[in-house]
Design a protein around this motif. Structure first.
Motif, short mmCIF file in Angstrom:
data_model
loop_
_atom_site.label_atom_id
_atom_site.label_comp_id
_atom_site.label_asym_id
_atom_site.label_seq_id
_atom_site.Cartn_x
_atom_site.Cartn_y
_atom_site.Cartn_z
N ILE A 266 0.82 -1.21 0.00
CA ILE A 266 0.00 0.00 0.00
C ILE A 266 0.86 1.26 0.00
CG2 ILE A 266 -0.43 0.31 2.50
CD1 ILE A 266 -3.47 0.69 1.51
N LYS B 287 -6.03 -3.89 0.53
CA LYS B 287 -7.30 -3.26 0.89
C LYS B 287 -7.41 -2.99 2.39
CE LYS B 287 -9.85 -5.15 -2.97
NZ LYS B 287 -9.58 -6.36 -3.62
N SER B 288 -6.87 -3.92 3.19
CA SER B 288 -7.06 -3.85 4.64
C SER B 288 -5.80 -4.35 5.34
CB SER B 288 -8.25 -4.73 5.03
OG SER B 288 -8.26 -4.97 6.41
N THR C 244 -6.61 3.71 4.34
CA THR C 244 -7.65 2.67 4.35
C THR C 244 -8.82 3.07 5.25
OG1 THR C 244 -6.49 1.49 6.12
CG2 THR C 244 -6.07 0.77 3.84
#
Length: 181
Positions: A57, A82-83, A127
């Motif tokens: 990320i 994403k997480s 996020t």
């Protein structure tokens, strides 16, 4: 030492320590790799997945701004983060393949950095939905801090399972330091 030379040295350190720790983890039984660690992340596998999440990320945010020759295309063969609890792979072997590929990309990025790159200011959304504006140098430094933080937790867990992961001292792992980088 210049900040860029420091990033290059840290990228080499990161690669070598990841290889060292993954080798240790590859020798552990699968039940140990998936045992509840009663620590920050539930399992050793979860630690590795989270470190990858952070790397993907953070460097992905830099690539989205086409810094130091990086682009979104460089991430086309990587999972999309994403997480913080993303679980990309469930085996050390699969994690090691992705880890090695990412570490090569990180080294290439650091070797391509120039002074004007690290001064660039970029904006991204976390996020959690928060908009952040940061210097590329600060994001790059955070990549290394994030890794070191969670590898520290991981080595504590490995110690509790009786694994000997060896020396992780920067002057030993990257003996040349920042010379010729």
């Amino acid at each position: 030492m210049s900040l860029i030379k420091n990033f290059r040295m840290l990228a080499l350190y990161n690669q070598r320590v990841n290889e060292q720790l993954l080798k240790v983890c590859a020798e552990l039984p699968n039940d140990i790799l998936n045992t509840d660690t009663k620590s920050f992340f539930p399992t050793i596998i979860d630690y590795w997945n989270h470190i990858l999440f952070g790397d993907l990320i953070l460097l992905g945010r830099i690539a989205a701004n086409e810094v130091a020759g990086l682009s979104k295309e460089d991430f086309s063969s990587f999972p999309t983060p994403k997480s913080p609890t993303d679980n990309y792979f469930t085996t050390i072997k699969d994690i090691a393949v992705l880890r090695a590929k990412f570490d090569e990309l990180l080294i290439s990025y650091c070797n391509s950095l120039i002074e004007s790159d690290i001064k660039k200011i970029i904006t991204y959304t976390t996020t959690e939905g928060e908009v952040m504006t940061k210097a590329v140098a600060d994001i790059t430094q955070h990549i290394f801090n994030h890794q070191a933080h969670h590898r520290g937790q991981l080595t504590c867990v490995l110690s509790q399972f009786g694994a000997d992961y060896g020396c992780m001292d920067l002057p030993v792992i990257v003996a040349q330091g920042s010379r010729n980088l």
